[in-house]
Write a protein that holds these residues in place. Structure first.
Motif, PDB file in Angstrom:
ATOM      1  N   GLU A   1       4.775   9.510 -20.394  1.00 12.20           N
ATOM      2  CA  GLU A   1       5.481   7.961 -20.963  1.00 12.20           C
ATOM      3  C   GLU A   1       5.652   7.055 -19.451  1.00 12.20           C
ATOM      4  O   GLU A   1       6.072   6.162 -19.364  1.00 12.20           O
ATOM      5  N   SER A   2       6.790   8.439 -18.891  1.00 12.67           N
ATOM      6  CA  SER A   2       7.118   7.641 -17.871  1.00 12.67           C
ATOM      7  C   SER A   2       5.849   8.001 -16.647  1.00 12.67           C
ATOM      8  O   SER A   2       6.416   7.138 -16.364  1.00 12.67           O
ATOM      9  N   GLN A   3       5.069   8.585 -16.612  1.00 12.03           N
ATOM     10  CA  GLN A   3       4.007   8.503 -15.134  1.00 12.03           C
ATOM     11  C   GLN A   3       3.369   7.361 -16.300  1.00 12.03           C
ATOM     12  O   GLN A   3       2.803   6.283 -15.349  1.00 12.03           O
ATOM     13  N   ASN A   4       2.910   6.876 -16.693  1.00 16.19           N
ATOM     14  CA  ASN A   4       2.287   5.198 -17.246  1.00 16.19           C
ATOM     15  C   ASN A   4       2.951   4.301 -16.910  1.00 16.19           C
ATOM     16  O   ASN A   4       2.350   2.936 -16.911  1.00 16.19           O
ATOM     17  N   ARG A   5       4.364   4.172 -17.171  1.00 21.15           N
ATOM     18  CA  ARG A   5       5.085   3.154 -16.743  1.00 21.15           C
ATOM     19  C   ARG A   5       5.029   2.903 -15.091  1.00 21.15           C
ATOM     20  O   ARG A   5       5.342   2.425 -14.274  1.00 21.15           O
ATOM     21  N   ILE A   6       5.173   3.921 -14.134  1.00 23.44           N
ATOM     22  CA  ILE A   6       4.532   4.727 -12.944  1.00 23.44           C
ATOM     23  C   ILE A   6       3.904   3.460 -12.608  1.00 23.44           C
ATOM     24  O   ILE A   6       3.486   3.432 -11.629  1.00 23.44           O
ATOM     25  N   HIS A   7       2.559   3.933 -13.440  1.00 22.91           N
ATOM     26  CA  HIS A   7       1.147   3.624 -13.195  1.00 22.91           C
ATOM     27  C   HIS A   7       0.759   2.084 -13.467  1.00 22.91           C
ATOM     28  O   HIS A   7       0.609   1.454 -11.934  1.00 22.91           O
ATOM     29  N   SER A   8       1.586   1.661 -14.489  1.00 19.76           N
ATOM     30  CA  SER A   8       1.503   0.597 -14.187  1.00 19.76           C
ATOM     31  C   SER A   8       2.616  -0.507 -13.289  1.00 19.76           C
ATOM     32  O   SER A   8       1.964  -1.506 -13.171  1.00 19.76           O
ATOM     33  N   MET A   9       3.123  -0.305 -12.947  1.00 18.10           N
ATOM     34  CA  MET A   9       3.892  -1.165 -11.127  1.00 18.10           C
ATOM     35  C   MET A   9       3.351  -0.215 -10.517  1.00 18.10           C
ATOM     36  O   MET A   9       2.861  -1.432  -9.380  1.00 18.10           O
ATOM     37  N   SER A  10       2.053   0.442 -10.355  1.00 21.40           N
ATOM     38  CA  SER A  10       1.963   1.106  -9.379  1.00 21.40           C
ATOM     39  C   SER A  10       0.581   0.149  -8.916  1.00 21.40           C
ATOM     40  O   SER A  10      -0.211  -0.312  -8.048  1.00 21.40           O
ATOM     41  N   LEU A  11       0.065  -0.265  -9.859  1.00 19.21           N
ATOM     42  CA  LEU A  11      -1.073  -0.893 -10.377  1.00 19.21           C
ATOM     43  C   LEU A  11      -1.585  -1.955  -9.705  1.00 19.21           C
ATOM     44  O   LEU A  11      -1.668  -2.880  -9.201  1.00 19.21           O
ATOM     45  N   ILE A  12       0.104  -2.922 -10.325  1.00 13.02           N
ATOM     46  CA  ILE A  12       0.861  -4.490  -9.389  1.00 13.02           C
ATOM     47  C   ILE A  12       0.782  -3.943  -7.876  1.00 13.02           C
ATOM     48  O   ILE A  12      -0.345  -5.458  -7.590  1.00 13.02           O
ATOM     49  N   HIS A  13       1.130  -2.982  -7.355  1.00 12.99           N
ATOM     50  CA  HIS A  13       0.920  -3.146  -5.261  1.00 12.99           C
ATOM     51  C   HIS A  13       0.262  -2.768  -5.094  1.00 12.99           C
ATOM     52  O   HIS A  13      -0.335  -3.224  -4.232  1.00 12.99           O
TER      53      HIS A  13
ATOM     54  N   HIS B   1       0.970  -1.376  -0.188  1.00 12.13           N
ATOM     55  CA  HIS B   1       0.081  -0.449   0.044  1.00 12.13           C
ATOM     56  C   HIS B   1       0.970   1.525   0.306  1.00 12.13           C
ATOM     57  O   HIS B   1       0.396   2.452  -0.117  1.00 12.13           O
ATOM     58  N   ARG B   2       2.288   1.052   0.610  1.00 14.32           N
ATOM     59  CA  ARG B   2       2.683   2.441   0.800  1.00 14.32           C
ATOM     60  C   ARG B   2       3.649   2.086  -0.322  1.00 14.32           C
ATOM     61  O   ARG B   2       4.152   3.987  -0.787  1.00 14.32           O
ATOM     62  N   VAL B   3       3.950   1.285  -1.285  1.00 11.62           N
ATOM     63  CA  VAL B   3       5.175   1.953  -2.462  1.00 11.62           C
ATOM     64  C   VAL B   3       3.644   1.939  -2.915  1.00 11.62           C
ATOM     65  O   VAL B   3       4.504   3.097  -4.318  1.00 11.62           O
ATOM     66  N   LYS B   4       2.729   1.419  -2.997  1.00 13.10           N
ATOM     67  CA  LYS B   4       1.839   1.486  -4.178  1.00 13.10           C
ATOM     68  C   LYS B   4       1.642   3.840  -4.257  1.00 13.10           C
ATOM     69  O   LYS B   4       1.602   4.789  -5.519  1.00 13.10           O
ATOM     70  N   ASN B   5       1.312   4.012  -3.206  1.00  9.98           N
ATOM     71  CA  ASN B   5       0.860   5.312  -2.503  1.00  9.98           C
ATOM     72  C   ASN B   5       2.451   5.908  -2.920  1.00  9.98           C
ATOM     73  O   ASN B   5       1.840   7.565  -3.553  1.00  9.98           O
ATOM     74  N   ASN B   6       3.501   5.799  -2.341  1.00  8.64           N
ATOM     75  CA  ASN B   6       4.341   6.742  -2.910  1.00  8.64           C
ATOM     76  C   ASN B   6       4.928   6.741  -4.465  1.00  8.64           C
ATOM     77  O   ASN B   6       5.359   7.258  -5.302  1.00  8.64           O
ATOM     78  N   LEU B   7       4.364   5.516  -5.031  1.00 10.55           N
ATOM     79  CA  LEU B   7       4.432   6.101  -7.046  1.00 10.55           C
ATOM     80  C   LEU B   7       3.631   7.012  -7.391  1.00 10.55           C
ATOM     81  O   LEU B   7       4.450   7.792  -7.919  1.00 10.55           O
ATOM     82  N   GLN B   8       2.094   6.795  -6.122  1.00 11.23           N
ATOM     83  CA  GLN B   8       1.689   7.667  -6.495  1.00 11.23           C
ATOM     84  C   GLN B   8       1.588   8.989  -6.835  1.00 11.23           C
ATOM     85  O   GLN B   8       1.041   9.806  -7.734  1.00 11.23           O
ATOM     86  N   MET B   9       2.636   9.409  -5.380  1.00  8.20           N
ATOM     87  CA  MET B   9       2.768  11.093  -5.748  1.00  8.20           C
ATOM     88  C   MET B   9       4.181  11.144  -6.486  1.00  8.20           C
ATOM     89  O   MET B   9       4.147  12.274  -6.840  1.00  8.20           O
ATOM     90  N   VAL B  10       4.599  10.639  -7.460  1.00  9.56           N
ATOM     91  CA  VAL B  10       5.591  10.626  -8.238  1.00  9.56           C
ATOM     92  C   VAL B  10       5.527  11.090  -8.900  1.00  9.56           C
ATOM     93  O   VAL B  10       5.504  11.818  -9.968  1.00  9.56           O
ATOM     94  N   MET B  11       3.886  10.130  -9.553  1.00 10.74           N
ATOM     95  CA  MET B  11       3.304  10.630 -10.604  1.00 10.74           C
ATOM     96  C   MET B  11       2.048  11.421 -10.910  1.00 10.74           C
ATOM     97  O   MET B  11       2.588  13.076 -11.582  1.00 10.74           O
ATOM     98  N   SER B  12       2.028  12.140  -9.432  1.00  5.62           N
ATOM     99  CA  SER B  12       1.759  13.268  -9.396  1.00  5.62           C
ATOM    100  C   SER B  12       2.574  14.672  -9.434  1.00  5.62           C
ATOM    101  O   SER B  12       2.363  16.168  -9.731  1.00  5.62           O
ATOM    102  N   LEU B  13       3.859  14.458  -9.172  1.00  8.46           N
ATOM    103  CA  LEU B  13       5.116  15.388  -8.867  1.00  8.46           C
ATOM    104  C   LEU B  13       5.571  15.827 -10.492  1.00  8.46           C
ATOM    105  O   LEU B  13       5.183  16.386 -10.836  1.00  8.46           O
ATOM    106  N   LEU B  14       5.330  14.717 -11.814  1.00  7.11           N
ATOM    107  CA  LEU B  14       5.314  14.322 -12.800  1.00  7.11           C
ATOM    108  C   LEU B  14       4.324  15.270 -13.677  1.00  7.11           C
ATOM    109  O   LEU B  14       4.700  15.826 -14.402  1.00  7.11           O
ATOM    110  N   LYS B  15       2.943  14.889 -13.155  1.00  5.75           N
ATOM    111  CA  LYS B  15       2.096  15.820 -13.575  1.00  5.75           C
ATOM    112  C   LYS B  15       2.342  17.132 -13.316  1.00  5.75           C
ATOM    113  O   LYS B  15       1.998  17.579 -14.495  1.00  5.75           O
TER     114      LYS B  15
END
Length: 173
Positions: A53-65, A22-36
């Motif tokens: 494209e970086s946001q999409n890659r991060i989202h694919s990892m976030s979705l797994i977590h 859950h925390r990894v997913k939240n951290n990845l979401q934070m990185v996506m938001s910062l990129l946005k």
């Protein structure tokens, strides 16, 4: 008594693993938001595209977590459900007004995270490339995804589209 203690430890371990995912997913979401936020200040379309494209890659990892902490099994991901959600993300994120449809032929296959994360990134790249390059000057298109178990020993994933194809001159790349 030892069995009860061991069972309690197993439950605690599973809870801790879910919390980590859950925390990894939240951290990845934070990185996506910062990129946005960063992309709002940019003017160069190539840089904006690279960040997207970086946001999409991060989202694919976030979705797994996300799948890992939401499921009963914290060690593996049901790839059929994951791929369906990844496709839904692409449909809502990219301009699908062009009439790009998806066809899914998926088996419910469980993969552990060490397999699911790279597979998610590969899928992300394949789908992104199809959306960006296969349907240039086309009003509609179809991206077909298949993920199957072959003979119980192998997994086969295919990503196909009915787009414009690859140039016969490979020097164009």
């Amino acid at each position: 008594q030892k069995n009860a203690i061991l069972q309690k430890l197993v439950v605690e371990k599973e809870w801790l693993l879910k919390e980590i995912h859950h925390r990894v997913k939240n951290n990845l979401q934070m990185v996506m938001s910062l990129l946005k936020v960063q992309s709002h200040h940019l003017k160069d379309p190539a840089v904006i595209s690279a960040i997207k494209e970086s946001q999409n890659r991060i989202h694919s990892m976030s979705l797994i977590h996300k799948k890992l902490y939401q499921s009963e099994n914290v060690m593996s991901v049901n790839m059929s459900v994951y791929i369906q959600e990844l496709v839904e993300y692409f449909q809502s994120t990219f301009d699908m007004g062009r009439g790009i449809q998806f066809s899914l032929d998926l088996e419910a296959i469980e993969l552990d995270t060490s397999q699911a994360v790279p597979l998610g990134l590969i899928l992300n790249e394949a789908i992104t490339n199809s959306i960006k390059h296969a349907f240039v000057n086309k009003e509609s298109g179809l991206i077909s995804l298949s993920f199957k178990n072959i003979d119980g020993n192998y997994l086969k994933m295919s990503v196909k589209d009915n787009g414009i194809g690859i140039s016969a001159d490979l020097n164009d790349f």
